[in-house]
Write an enzyme that holds these catalytic residues in place. Structure first.
Site, PDB file in Angstrom:
ATOM      1  N   ARG A  52      50.721  -3.555  50.843  1.00  0.00           N
ATOM      2  CA  ARG A  52      49.485  -4.389  51.156  1.00  0.00           C
ATOM      3  C   ARG A  52      49.559  -5.473  50.011  1.00  0.00           C
ATOM      4  O   ARG A  52      49.018  -6.650  50.298  1.00  0.00           O
ATOM      5  CB  ARG A  52      48.443  -3.650  51.306  1.00  0.00           C
ATOM      6  N   GLU A  55      52.177  -7.670  51.391  1.00  0.00           N
ATOM      7  CA  GLU A  55      51.853  -8.408  52.600  1.00  0.00           C
ATOM      8  C   GLU A  55      50.833  -9.529  52.195  1.00  0.00           C
ATOM      9  O   GLU A  55      50.886 -10.605  52.554  1.00  0.00           O
ATOM     10  CB  GLU A  55      50.959  -7.528  53.416  1.00  0.00           C
ATOM     11  N   SER A  78      54.026 -16.446  33.912  1.00  0.00           N
ATOM     12  CA  SER A  78      54.765 -15.758  33.515  1.00  0.00           C
ATOM     13  C   SER A  78      54.087 -14.089  33.587  1.00  0.00           C
ATOM     14  O   SER A  78      53.085 -13.904  33.622  1.00  0.00           O
ATOM     15  CB  SER A  78      54.902 -15.651  31.883  1.00  0.00           C
TER      16      SER A  78
END
Length: 110
Positions: A52, A55, A78
């Protein structure tokens, strides 16, 4: 060569020199000056929580990248000097997970 492959932008004067050398059209010269899209997630994780996150980055990553570049210029957040916070926020439709990434901005220096 990296600029021709879209890995970093060229200043206008340098892009125009490339135009002369390679006989490029004006659209190509503009492309050479754009902030590049540097991405690569690799294989997606099998764990559903990690998936997830991948995604969400796949869907919202390009927009986040554009917002970072708009605010800071061409560079990265960073993950070396990095802070992460995970918290819960109550919501009538179900508790929400709030994840905050806090990374130092590093500009690309060509």
């Amino acid at each position: 060569m990296a600029a021709l492959l879209g890995q970093h932008p060229l200043p206008a004067a340098e892009a125009e020199k490339v135009q002369e050398l390679l006989g490029l059209d004006d659209d190509s010269v503009q492309s050479l000056q754009r902030v590049p899209h540097r991405a690569g997630l690799g294989e997606l994780a099998d764990d559903t929580t990690i998936y997830r996150f991948l995604e969400a980055i796949a869907v919202y990553g390009p927009a986040i990248k554009e917002l970072i570049h708009e605010e800071f210029g061409d560079g990265i957040m960073s993950a070396i000097n990095f802070k992460l916070d995970v918290s819960r926020r109550t919501d009538p439709s179900g508790d929400r997970v709030v994840v905050t990434f806090d990374g130092k901005f590093l500009d690309y220096q060509w």
